[in-house]
Design an enzyme around this catalytic site. Structure first.
Site, PDB file in Angstrom:
ATOM      1  N   HIS A 111       3.890  -7.331  -4.844  1.00  0.00           N
ATOM      2  CA  HIS A 111       4.466  -6.758  -3.458  1.00  0.00           C
ATOM      3  C   HIS A 111       3.370  -7.003  -2.358  1.00  0.00           C
ATOM      4  O   HIS A 111       3.900  -7.701  -1.309  1.00  0.00           O
ATOM      5  CB  HIS A 111       4.366  -5.315  -3.561  1.00  0.00           C
ATOM      6  CG  HIS A 111       4.884  -4.401  -2.573  1.00  0.00           C
ATOM      7  ND1 HIS A 111       6.283  -4.102  -2.449  1.00  0.00           N
ATOM      8  CD2 HIS A 111       4.274  -4.237  -1.537  1.00  0.00           C
ATOM      9  CE1 HIS A 111       6.433  -3.398  -1.303  1.00  0.00           C
ATOM     10  NE2 HIS A 111       5.098  -3.532  -0.694  1.00  0.00           N
ATOM     11  N   GLU A 112       2.201  -6.776  -2.440  1.00  0.00           N
ATOM     12  CA  GLU A 112       1.198  -7.036  -1.382  1.00  0.00           C
ATOM     13  C   GLU A 112       0.999  -8.555  -1.069  1.00  0.00           C
ATOM     14  O   GLU A 112       0.790  -8.752   0.159  1.00  0.00           O
ATOM     15  CB  GLU A 112      -0.176  -6.370  -1.760  1.00  0.00           C
ATOM     16  CG  GLU A 112       0.029  -4.752  -2.204  1.00  0.00           C
ATOM     17  CD  GLU A 112       0.716  -4.063  -0.915  1.00  0.00           C
ATOM     18  OE1 GLU A 112       0.765  -4.531   0.446  1.00  0.00           O
ATOM     19  OE2 GLU A 112       1.192  -2.775  -1.197  1.00  0.00           O
ATOM     20  N   HIS A 116       3.522  -9.439   1.421  1.00  0.00           N
ATOM     21  CA  HIS A 116       3.219  -8.902   2.805  1.00  0.00           C
ATOM     22  C   HIS A 116       2.035 -10.005   3.523  1.00  0.00           C
ATOM     23  O   HIS A 116       2.165 -10.333   4.490  1.00  0.00           O
ATOM     24  CB  HIS A 116       2.453  -7.465   2.810  1.00  0.00           C
ATOM     25  CG  HIS A 116       3.481  -6.281   2.724  1.00  0.00           C
ATOM     26  ND1 HIS A 116       4.427  -6.171   3.552  1.00  0.00           N
ATOM     27  CD2 HIS A 116       3.437  -5.415   1.720  1.00  0.00           C
ATOM     28  CE1 HIS A 116       5.001  -5.143   3.240  1.00  0.00           C
ATOM     29  NE2 HIS A 116       4.509  -4.550   2.179  1.00  0.00           N
ATOM     30  N   GLU A 138       8.625  -5.187   4.970  1.00  0.00           N
ATOM     31  CA  GLU A 138       8.723  -4.685   3.814  1.00  0.00           C
ATOM     32  C   GLU A 138       9.852  -5.692   2.939  1.00  0.00           C
ATOM     33  O   GLU A 138       9.644  -5.872   1.772  1.00  0.00           O
ATOM     34  CB  GLU A 138       9.189  -3.343   3.790  1.00  0.00           C
ATOM     35  CG  GLU A 138       9.333  -2.552   2.466  1.00  0.00           C
ATOM     36  CD  GLU A 138       7.770  -2.247   1.859  1.00  0.00           C
ATOM     37  OE1 GLU A 138       6.975  -2.521   2.564  1.00  0.00           O
ATOM     38  OE2 GLU A 138       7.775  -1.772   0.709  1.00  0.00           O
TER      39      GLU A 138
HETATM   40 ZN    ZN Z   1       4.981  -2.701   1.189  1.00  0.00          ZN
END
Ligand code: ZN
Length: 502
Positions: free
Chosen positions: A262-263, A266, A301
């Site tokens: 997830h990160e 980003h 996101e």
């Molecule tokens: Zn996030």
């Protein structure tokens, strides 16, 4: 005085905001807990200095020449968007006095301490007065920002410009109608082997695996690093240094390896903003006073969710990478195969805790919070009504009884951080991720890459469509350019139905 002079001023503002972000990164990874109060002062002072520089005479002088310089350029030219972003920020900060920012920072420090104690002792009454003050100050902030409409709209706009209570309620209604039957169906599905997730997965080896996958996604470790934390996050100090984190866990806890994916998503966004935008208004949130290259929290996101869920939680990902995972954890996974493991990591179970929620129920947690915030900000309910309203919504939407406020309305850090208005961006991100991914996989080379573990074609598509633009285009402009239309929940519901409807 010209655009070049304006870039000198905004460059310095960006430097200060990135410096404050280094202090934030440290506070969430390395800092001893005794430093919390001092660090809060340091961060607030550096951000105040950034605001003062932005509102100083140098910027005002440079703006006059910069505005003349962009005359006649097309309205979407990078230079025009750059100057417009500064102009909007100057108007915003002129309406919202520095004193209000200072009071918000002071309340945040006190509220955070109260929240930690309230959650640990399961005593909402300890946090209630701080929540009431946070709501009052947020209402004051919303009034200063202005804009008419529902007072919550101004707060949403800080995180997701263009969205309103009305637009969110319409989106949520569509999502609810699509998710509800899938949830009923999932409830009657046979339970996969979940015991595997509770076996021993040594944290260091989980980090090594996440590093390998992040690098395969295209995350550049020469301009970043991956560390352990409690609540995973990404933060950047220009595109040259983009830090990511994952949870330290000794079992297969989703915020660990999936948190790393997830990160990394980003991080890819920040690392791939056009280099020419570095230290400019096109890589700085001058309204929110945050050094960030992504155009909105929801757009950001969308990139993390795309890599975490559409890539990392797909059957094809585990068909390709399960042997790598089993090589890293031979004891825990000796008796598992890719299909059984994929079933375990996509299992749906309505739970109490947002950060542990599966993909199908996650948005229900978000809708509950957004609705509560809207009613709090409108004055329809007060802080003291929150536990009962929370528990009622959990019963109605997720069919769960809340055993304690610690596992209910005290679970998130957002309210004690004064971040009212930000929750909707998680769901916006889910919707946007699916819309972008649906378009990307029309390209056969991208699909072949996903099957073979070559993520360069998808990386390239996202860099062209989203990342390189930084803050030049709005979320809706990016979506329109990439997919031919603005935010559309249909691809997201189709994705959920394909993954959880069978
Ligand atoms: Zn996030």
């Amino acid at each position: 005085m010209s655009l070049a002079d304006l870039r000198v001023e905004i460059g310095a503002v960006n430097d200060l905001l990135c410096a404050s972000s280094v202090l934030v990164w440290d506070s969430r990874t390395m800092m001893p807990k005794g430093a919390a109060e001092a660090r809060g002062h340091q961060i607030a002072s550096v951000i105040e200095a950034a605001r003062a520089r932005l509102m100083g005479a140098g910027t005002a002088r440079a703006m006059e020449g910069a505005l003349r310089e962009i005359e006649g350029l097309p309205s979407d030219a990078a230079a025009v968007r750059e100057v417009e972003a500064v102009r909007r920020a100057l108007a915003f900060h002129a309406r919202t006095p520095a004193d209000l920012l200072r009071r918000k920072a002071e309340l945040r420090a006190a509220a955070n301490g109260a929240w930690i104690e309230a959650r640990a002792s399961n005593r909402f009454d300890l946090f209630e007065p701080y929540l009431a003050r946070t709501v009052a100050l947020s209402r004051e902030y919303a009034a200063a920002i202005g804009g008419g409409g529902h007072p919550y709209d101004a707060l949403i706009g800080l995180y997701e410009p263009g969205e309103t209570v009305a637009s969110l309620r319409a989106l949520f209604e569509t999502l609810r109608a699509g998710i509800r039957p899938l949830l009923d169906r999932a409830a009657s599905a046979p339970e996969p082997r979940l015991d595997v997730l509770r076996r021993s997965f040594p944290a260091e080896r989980q980090r090594d695996f996440a590093r390998t996958i992040a690098a395969a996604f295209g995350y550049d470790f020469d301009r970043g690093r991956l560390d352990f934390t409690v609540h995973p996050f990404e933060i950047s100090f220009t595109r040259a240094d983009v830090r990511i984190t994952m949870r330290r866990a000794e079992t297969f806890d989703p915020p660990s390896i999936f948190g790393g994916f997830h990160e990394a998503g980003h991080g890819l966004y920040e690392q791939n903003v056009d280099e020419a935008y570095t230290r400019t208004a096109l890589a700085t949130d001058l309204v929110g006073l945050y050094g960030v290259g992504g155009t909105s929290f929801g757009a950001h996101e969308s990139q993390s969710r795309l890599w975490e869920n559409h890539v990392g939680r797909s059957a094809r990902f585990w068909a390709r990478h399960f042997p790598d995972l089993r090589a890293a954890f031979p004891d825990a996974l000796a008796d598992m195969n890719a299909d059984a493991f994929h079933a375990a990591v996509t299992h749906v179970r309505p739970g109490l805790i947002r950060t542990d929620a599966d993909e199908l129920t996650y948005d229900l947690h978000i809708m509950l919070r957004v609705e509560l915030e809207a009613r709090l900000i409108a004055g329809e309910i007060g802080a003291r009504d929150v536990p009962a309203a929370w528990n009622e919504a959990m019963r109605r939407d997720l069919g769960r009884e809340v055993p304690s406020d610690a596992m209910g309305c005290l679970q998130d850090i957002h309210w004690s951080s004064g971040m009212i208005g930000s929750f909707c961006t998680y769901t916006i991100g889910n919707v946007m991720a699916a819309q972008l991914f649906e378009t990307a996989v029309r390209d056969a080379r991208i699909v072949q890459g996903l099957d073979s573990g070559d993520y360069a074609p998808l990386n390239h598509w996202l860099r062209e469509a989203v990342w390189r633009h930084g803050r030049r285009f709005t979320r809706e402009e990016i979506l329109a350019q990439a997919t031919g239309r603005g935010l559309d929940p249909a691809p997201y519901l189709a994705h959920l139905a394909a993954r959880y409807g069978a």
